[in-house]
Design an enzyme around this catalytic site. Sequence first.
Site, PDB file in Angstrom:
ATOM      1  N   GLY A  46       0.806  -1.124  -0.136  1.00  0.00           N
ATOM      2  CA  GLY A  46      -0.036  -0.022   0.011  1.00  0.00           C
ATOM      3  C   GLY A  46       0.840   1.090  -0.041  1.00  0.00           C
ATOM      4  O   GLY A  46       2.088   1.234   0.515  1.00  0.00           O
ATOM      5  N   GLN A  51       2.673   9.891   1.911  1.00  0.00           N
ATOM      6  CA  GLN A  51       4.015   9.614   1.978  1.00  0.00           C
ATOM      7  C   GLN A  51       4.820   9.928   0.913  1.00  0.00           C
ATOM      8  O   GLN A  51       6.154   9.906   1.098  1.00  0.00           O
ATOM      9  CB  GLN A  51       3.996   7.775   1.961  1.00  0.00           C
ATOM     10  CG  GLN A  51       3.454   7.224   3.232  1.00  0.00           C
ATOM     11  CD  GLN A  51       3.317   5.844   3.132  1.00  0.00           C
ATOM     12  OE1 GLN A  51       2.349   5.340   2.538  1.00  0.00           O
ATOM     13  NE2 GLN A  51       4.501   5.132   3.611  1.00  0.00           N
ATOM     14  N   CYS A  91       6.147  -0.243   7.353  1.00  0.00           N
ATOM     15  CA  CYS A  91       5.680   0.811   6.645  1.00  0.00           C
ATOM     16  C   CYS A  91       6.894   1.477   5.955  1.00  0.00           C
ATOM     17  O   CYS A  91       7.867   1.382   6.440  1.00  0.00           O
ATOM     18  CB  CYS A  91       5.165   1.865   7.696  1.00  0.00           C
ATOM     19  SG  CYS A  91       4.667   3.480   7.008  1.00  0.00           S
ATOM     20  N   LEU A  92       6.797   1.591   4.432  1.00  0.00           N
ATOM     21  CA  LEU A  92       7.805   2.087   3.819  1.00  0.00           C
ATOM     22  C   LEU A  92       8.195   3.550   4.309  1.00  0.00           C
ATOM     23  O   LEU A  92       9.410   3.819   4.096  1.00  0.00           O
ATOM     24  CB  LEU A  92       7.216   2.358   2.309  1.00  0.00           C
ATOM     25  CG  LEU A  92       6.781   1.040   1.695  1.00  0.00           C
ATOM     26  CD1 LEU A  92       6.063   1.505   0.299  1.00  0.00           C
ATOM     27  CD2 LEU A  92       7.727   0.130   1.259  1.00  0.00           C
ATOM     28  N   HIS A 133      -4.287   1.305   7.986  1.00  0.00           N
ATOM     29  CA  HIS A 133      -2.843   1.983   7.874  1.00  0.00           C
ATOM     30  C   HIS A 133      -3.005   2.958   6.981  1.00  0.00           C
ATOM     31  O   HIS A 133      -2.354   4.146   7.399  1.00  0.00           O
ATOM     32  CB  HIS A 133      -2.239   0.627   7.537  1.00  0.00           C
ATOM     33  CG  HIS A 133      -0.599   1.167   7.354  1.00  0.00           C
ATOM     34  ND1 HIS A 133       0.145   0.603   8.341  1.00  0.00           N
ATOM     35  CD2 HIS A 133       0.121   2.043   6.604  1.00  0.00           C
ATOM     36  CE1 HIS A 133       1.427   1.203   7.964  1.00  0.00           C
ATOM     37  NE2 HIS A 133       1.350   2.002   6.946  1.00  0.00           N
ATOM     38  N   GLU A 134      -3.543   3.005   5.530  1.00  0.00           N
ATOM     39  CA  GLU A 134      -3.310   3.974   4.682  1.00  0.00           C
ATOM     40  C   GLU A 134      -4.270   5.146   5.076  1.00  0.00           C
ATOM     41  O   GLU A 134      -3.981   6.349   4.816  1.00  0.00           O
ATOM     42  CB  GLU A 134      -3.583   3.640   3.392  1.00  0.00           C
ATOM     43  CG  GLU A 134      -2.898   2.426   2.582  1.00  0.00           C
ATOM     44  CD  GLU A 134      -1.507   2.421   2.991  1.00  0.00           C
ATOM     45  OE1 GLU A 134      -0.865   3.451   2.817  1.00  0.00           O
ATOM     46  OE2 GLU A 134      -0.743   1.480   2.951  1.00  0.00           O
ATOM     47  N   HIS A 137      -2.600   7.174   7.508  1.00  0.00           N
ATOM     48  CA  HIS A 137      -1.808   8.163   6.917  1.00  0.00           C
ATOM     49  C   HIS A 137      -2.117   9.499   6.366  1.00  0.00           C
ATOM     50  O   HIS A 137      -1.867  10.551   6.482  1.00  0.00           O
ATOM     51  CB  HIS A 137      -1.019   7.420   5.691  1.00  0.00           C
ATOM     52  CG  HIS A 137       0.090   6.743   5.951  1.00  0.00           C
ATOM     53  ND1 HIS A 137       1.334   7.147   6.616  1.00  0.00           N
ATOM     54  CD2 HIS A 137       0.618   5.225   5.601  1.00  0.00           C
ATOM     55  CE1 HIS A 137       2.432   6.367   6.586  1.00  0.00           C
ATOM     56  NE2 HIS A 137       1.861   4.979   6.240  1.00  0.00           N
TER      57      HIS A 137
HETATM   58  O1  GNR Z   1       4.097  -2.671   2.480  1.00  0.00           O
HETATM   59  C1  GNR Z   1       3.711  -2.489   3.344  1.00  0.00           C
HETATM   60  N1  GNR Z   1       2.929  -3.452   4.253  1.00  0.00           N
HETATM   61  C2  GNR Z   1       2.271  -3.529   5.219  1.00  0.00           C
HETATM   62  C3  GNR Z   1       2.039  -4.604   6.127  1.00  0.00           C
HETATM   63  C4  GNR Z   1       1.367  -4.715   7.286  1.00  0.00           C
HETATM   64  C5  GNR Z   1       0.424  -3.879   7.479  1.00  0.00           C
HETATM   65  C6  GNR Z   1       0.465  -2.611   6.798  1.00  0.00           C
HETATM   66  C7  GNR Z   1       1.278  -2.479   5.648  1.00  0.00           C
HETATM   67  S1  GNR Z   1       1.070  -1.056   4.714  1.00  0.00           S
HETATM   68  C8  GNR Z   1       3.101  -1.131   4.079  1.00  0.00           C
HETATM   69  C9  GNR Z   1       3.158   0.091   3.041  1.00  0.00           C
HETATM   70  C10 GNR Z   1       3.168   1.218   3.660  1.00  0.00           C
HETATM   71  O2  GNR Z   1       3.814   1.932   4.447  1.00  0.00           O
HETATM   72  N2  GNR Z   1       1.760   2.017   3.359  1.00  0.00           N
HETATM   73  O3  GNR Z   1       1.398   3.107   3.970  1.00  0.00           O
HETATM   74 NI    NI Z   2       2.764   3.155   5.687  1.00  0.00          NI
END
Ligand code: GNR
Ligand code: NI
Length: 173
Positions: A46, A51, A91-92, A133-134, A137
Amino acid sequence: MSKLTVLKYPDERLRTVAKPIDSVDDALRATIDDMFETMYESQGVGLAATQVDVHRRLFIADCSEDQNEALVFINPEITKAEGHFANEEGCLSFPGVYAKVERAERITVTATDRNGEQFNLDAEGLLAICIQHEIDHLNGKLFVDYLSPLKQSRIRKKLEKEQRMNEKVGAES
Ligand code: GNR
Ligand code: NI
């Protein structure tokens, strides 16, 4: 298409609350394409516009095995959430950091797609986690906000140190 720079914690721009999108045009679709290139090259499932320093209510996801289920969510809203589920997240914006976070187990989300059409989606498993999660953000919220202050400060120090080391290597070469 071009790969975008992903902001890294503790960059304060990750705390920006994104603004609603009022029309889906070609410029927005170009940003979406760049976000997909960035997400796939970074092996993410995601990516939120926040980001990549674009503060509009948009995220993308692809939680499939073969990276062939590209999803676009513009102005997303969770309309239903059920159950609780704790899972390890990454998270990236936090390279190498993983932590267990509790989320709703099943959700219904409504959003607009890249053609400007509204849709509803029921999600569970990794996709449900990813959507929550997104959307966090887009509200300037990060997965470490759910952790204890001690864990947060350890993560902050680790990432600040790594970024200092990366800057030093960059300056030398
Ligand atoms: O790549 C991602 N893997 C992930 C694994 C578990 C829960 C959430 C994520 S999202 C993350 C990519 C990211 O930072 N999205 O904002
Ligand atoms: Ni993230």
